[in-house]
Design a protein around this motif. Structure first.
Motif, short mmCIF file in Angstrom:
data_model
loop_
_atom_site.label_atom_id
_atom_site.label_comp_id
_atom_site.label_asym_id
_atom_site.label_seq_id
_atom_site.Cartn_x
_atom_site.Cartn_y
_atom_site.Cartn_z
N ILE A 64 4.52 -15.21 -1.99
CA ILE A 64 4.89 -14.28 -0.93
C ILE A 64 5.77 -15.01 0.08
O ILE A 64 5.40 -16.08 0.58
N MET A 65 6.93 -14.40 0.38
CA MET A 65 7.88 -15.04 1.28
C MET A 65 8.15 -14.13 2.48
O MET A 65 8.43 -12.94 2.32
N GLU A 66 8.07 -14.71 3.66
CA GLU A 66 8.33 -13.99 4.92
C GLU A 66 9.49 -14.66 5.63
O GLU A 66 9.49 -15.88 5.88
N TYR A 67 10.53 -13.88 5.95
CA TYR A 67 11.71 -14.42 6.61
C TYR A 67 11.79 -13.92 8.05
O TYR A 67 11.58 -12.74 8.32
N LYS A 68 12.11 -14.84 8.96
CA LYS A 68 12.32 -14.49 10.36
C LYS A 68 13.74 -14.87 10.75
O LYS A 68 14.15 -16.03 10.59
N SER A 69 14.50 -13.89 11.27
CA SER A 69 15.86 -14.16 11.71
C SER A 69 15.82 -14.97 13.00
O SER A 69 14.76 -15.19 13.59
N GLU A 70 16.99 -15.37 13.47
CA GLU A 70 17.06 -16.34 14.57
C GLU A 70 16.41 -15.87 15.87
O GLU A 70 15.98 -16.68 16.68
N ASN A 71 16.31 -14.56 16.07
CA ASN A 71 15.71 -14.05 17.30
C ASN A 71 14.26 -13.61 17.14
O ASN A 71 13.64 -13.13 18.09
N ALA B 141 -1.25 -11.42 1.70
CA ALA B 141 -1.68 -12.10 0.47
C ALA B 141 -3.00 -11.52 -0.04
O ALA B 141 -3.16 -11.26 -1.23
N TYR B 142 -3.95 -11.31 0.88
CA TYR B 142 -5.25 -10.78 0.45
C TYR B 142 -5.14 -9.31 0.03
O TYR B 142 -5.82 -8.88 -0.91
N LEU B 143 -4.29 -8.54 0.71
CA LEU B 143 -4.06 -7.16 0.29
C LEU B 143 -3.42 -7.12 -1.09
O LEU B 143 -3.76 -6.28 -1.93
N TYR B 144 -2.48 -8.02 -1.30
CA TYR B 144 -1.81 -8.10 -2.61
C TYR B 144 -2.82 -8.45 -3.70
O TYR B 144 -2.81 -7.87 -4.78
N LYS B 145 -3.69 -9.40 -3.38
CA LYS B 145 -4.70 -9.82 -4.36
C LYS B 145 -5.64 -8.67 -4.72
O LYS B 145 -6.10 -8.53 -5.86
N ASN C 297 -6.03 -18.54 -5.95
CA ASN C 297 -5.38 -19.85 -6.00
C ASN C 297 -4.00 -19.80 -6.66
O ASN C 297 -3.30 -20.81 -6.69
N SER C 298 -3.63 -18.63 -7.19
CA SER C 298 -2.31 -18.48 -7.82
C SER C 298 -1.31 -17.86 -6.85
O SER C 298 -0.20 -17.49 -7.25
N ILE C 299 -1.71 -17.76 -5.58
CA ILE C 299 -0.83 -17.19 -4.55
C ILE C 299 -0.38 -18.28 -3.58
O ILE C 299 -1.16 -19.16 -3.20
N THR C 300 0.88 -18.24 -3.21
CA THR C 300 1.40 -19.13 -2.17
C THR C 300 2.12 -18.31 -1.10
O THR C 300 2.53 -17.17 -1.34
N ILE C 301 2.26 -18.92 0.08
CA ILE C 301 2.96 -18.29 1.20
C ILE C 301 4.11 -19.20 1.64
O ILE C 301 3.92 -20.42 1.77
N THR C 302 5.26 -18.60 1.85
CA THR C 302 6.41 -19.33 2.36
C THR C 302 6.94 -18.61 3.60
O THR C 302 7.27 -17.42 3.54
N SER D 210 0.86 -1.18 0.00
CA SER D 210 0.00 0.00 0.00
C SER D 210 0.89 1.23 0.00
O SER D 210 2.12 1.13 -0.03
N ARG D 211 0.27 2.38 0.04
CA ARG D 211 1.05 3.62 0.08
C ARG D 211 1.73 3.81 1.43
O ARG D 211 2.67 4.56 1.57
N LYS D 212 1.23 3.11 2.43
CA LYS D 212 1.86 3.12 3.74
C LYS D 212 3.00 2.10 3.75
O LYS D 212 3.05 1.22 2.91
N PRO D 213 3.92 2.20 4.72
CA PRO D 213 5.07 1.29 4.74
C PRO D 213 4.72 -0.13 5.18
O PRO D 213 5.03 -0.57 6.28
N LEU D 214 4.00 -0.84 4.31
CA LEU D 214 3.61 -2.23 4.55
C LEU D 214 4.30 -3.06 3.47
O LEU D 214 3.91 -3.00 2.31
N LEU D 215 5.32 -3.81 3.87
CA LEU D 215 6.19 -4.43 2.88
C LEU D 215 6.25 -5.95 3.03
O LEU D 215 6.38 -6.48 4.14
N ILE D 216 6.20 -6.64 1.90
CA ILE D 216 6.45 -8.07 1.84
C ILE D 216 7.96 -8.26 1.78
O ILE D 216 8.65 -7.58 1.03
#
Length: 306
Positions: A69-76, A91-95, A107-112, A37-43
């Motif tokens: 869509i890929m979301e990474y979490k560091s060790e902490n 995912a729904y916002l992106y759609k 159905n063409s969206i996946t999450i990792t 979105s125009r706000k700082p909401l980032l994948i």
């Protein structure tokens, strides 16, 4: 916390995934920190298939559809059901984003979801809430439920080192063997985007494993790979210049000291010879030098007077 926040784990993850899927670089688009979105909401990372006429062999990419869509979490960082629903919301916002109104099939969206440690509580929560959870391949868990977006959880501590060496580098306490395998792989890569990703990963690896890389740079555990030498070239150059300057300074100091000592010695011989009229043998005994040495100094003094 300050040092932890300074390490750009997410950028390292994006670089690692681009290297993981480098065989498909001409068929995939990688969008880092994709704005929803125009706000700082980032994948963290959006991977879009340019065409649908190919199959990804890489086991992390096997689940991929058109939009991933890929979301990474560091060790902490925590990885729990709230994280899952946050990414589901992405995912729904992106759609429904203005850019793709009506163009994206849900159905063409996946999450990792990616993290180094296995999120035991999250996987248990999935099972307790009627999701089907199974390990597709080592360290890769598929999460399925009717009406929900296809999801996988990637545990980088469990995936194969040979297959996923780039993701294996995203941690503290790296083993030298991991670094060596990474450098061997990196040495074979020559494309500009590959080199950019390698440098991004190296930046993270060095920041989070300074002691290991200091040891490598200083030769404590072996010879530095060309890839690492290129990465540290400015630092190496600066260190070499400092070493040269230190050597030059020491040489100058030593030369000045030796010159002063020699000058004093020659002055003493001159005084004993011209003012005291001492013989060469007596002067030699007085200054603890050979007669030949004294003769050479007297000869030089005499020549200077001509």
């Amino acid at each position: 916390m300050g040092k932890e926040n300074d390490i750009q784990w997410h950028l390292g993850f994006c670089a690692a995934m681009e290297l993981e899927l480098r065989e498909y670089a001409d068929r995939l688009e990688f969008h880092r920190e994709y704005p929803l979105s125009r706000k700082p909401l980032l994948i963290d990372l959006l991977v879009v298939e340019k065409t649908g006429d190919f199959e990804i062999v890489n086991d992390i990419g096997q689940i991929f559809q058109k939009h991933n869509i890929m979301e990474y979490k560091s060790e902490n960082d925590s990885l729990n059901e709230d994280t899952y629903f946050k990414v589901m919301a992405y995912a729904y916002l992106y759609k429904s984003s203005e850019k793709y109104v009506g163009d994206i099939d849900i159905n063409s969206i996946t999450i990792t979801l990616v993290r180094e440690r296995k999120p035991e509580k999250l996987l248990r929560w999935f099972k307790e809430n009627s999701y089907k959870v199974y390990e597709k391949t080592s360290g890769i868990y598929y999460i399925e439920k009717d009406g929900f977006i296809k999801t996988q959880v990637v545990v980088t501590a469990e995936v194969g080192e040979k297959e996923h060496i780039f993701l294996k580098t995203l941690k503290r306490g790296l083993k030298r063997s991991i670094v060596d395998d990474f450098l061997d792989k990196a040495f074979e890569m020559h494309e500009p985007f590959e080199k950019d990703c390698i440098n991004s990963l190296l930046g993270i690896m060095v920041s989070s494993n300074q002691e290991l890389f200091d040891s490598i740079k200083n030769g404590g555990t072996g010879i530095m790979n060309d890839v690492l030498r290129e990465f540290f070239k400015e630092e190496i150059k600066a260190n070499e210049e400092q070493a040269m300057n230190r050597g030059w300074k020491k040489g100058m100091e030593k030369g000045m000291v030796e010159g002063m000592e020699k000058g004093r010695e020659e002055g003493r011989i001159e005084t004993l010879y011209t003012d005291c009229n001492m013989s060469v043998s007596d002067i030699a005994k007085k200054v603890s030098k050979s007669e030949d040495y004294v003769k050479e100094i007297i000869k030089k003094i005499s020549a200077a007077c001509l």
